[in-house]
Design an enzyme around this catalytic site. Structure first.
Site, short mmCIF file in Angstrom:
data_model
loop_
_atom_site.label_atom_id
_atom_site.label_comp_id
_atom_site.label_asym_id
_atom_site.label_seq_id
_atom_site.Cartn_x
_atom_site.Cartn_y
_atom_site.Cartn_z
CG LEU A 44 -2.08 0.80 1.23
CD1 LEU A 44 -2.96 0.77 0.06
CD2 LEU A 44 -3.06 0.77 2.65
CG ASP A 45 1.73 3.23 -3.71
OD1 ASP A 45 2.52 2.35 -3.78
OD2 ASP A 45 1.01 3.39 -4.79
NE ARG A 46 5.98 8.77 1.73
CZ ARG A 46 7.25 9.65 1.99
NH1 ARG A 46 8.21 9.23 2.00
NH2 ARG A 46 7.11 10.84 1.26
#
Length: 181
Positions: A44-46
């Site tokens: 899950l992207d930052r």
């Protein structure tokens, strides 16, 4: 077997260490989870928030993370503008991206999710441009796919929250909190 569900805040890396720099002040999973032996099943992207499933079960990790299983992932997406039916239908049909056409998705406009936590920092608000929430269910995981899909139909993503992975959801999990599945 241990499986936990974590509500990842914005600006937190989906890993336990920051390999970018020894003196980095970026937050990682270790700032929230002190449970040895579990690893994120997928990414899950930052700059995305929401459900991250962590497990010590390799088979479950593969089932959740590998696109060949076509496990549905549900996202709540705050977008710039208000998508019309044609834009939603384009998402449903699949969108052409630089790395190929996406699989068909389930897409619908929704009200802002009830009980939604504040994001820190808040999204950029432009008084002259309305925004809207959509729910998007996809069965693949290309790099930054949801953001690229909404941009391709003319509605850039302002905020992205993963609500569900298969049968797992964020229900009952506060921001920055986790529970056993």
């Amino acid at each position: 077997m241990t499986t936990i569900l974590f509500n990842k805040p914005f600006n937190v890396l989906s890993q336990f260490t920051d390999k970018g720099s020894a003196d980095s002040d970026r937050q990682t999973l270790s700032d929230y989870i002190d449970l040895p032996g579990v690893y994120a099943a997928g990414r899950l992207d930052r700059d995305s928030e929401g459900l991250l499933v962590l497990t010590d079960d390799g088979k479950l990790q593969a089932k959740l993370a590998n696109p060949k299983h076509k496990l549905a992932k549900t996202y709540w997406v705050q977008v710039e503008g208000v998508p019309d039916e044609a834009a939603l239908q384009a998402l449903r049909d699949g969108v052409d991206l630089k790395d190929g056409r996406t699989r068909p998705a389930i897409a619908r406009r929704i009200e802002e999710p009830a009980g939604l936590w504040l994001r820190n920092p808040p999204i950029r608000v432009r008084n002259s441009v309305p925004d809207c929430w959509i729910e998007l269910k996809i069965t693949e995981g290309k790099n930054r796919q949801v953001r690229r899909m909404t941009a391709a139909v003319g509605h850039p993503t302002l905020r992205l929250i993963r609500y569900g992975v298969g049968a797992y959801t964020l229900d009952g999990i506060g921001q920055g909190k986790w529970r056993r599945a």
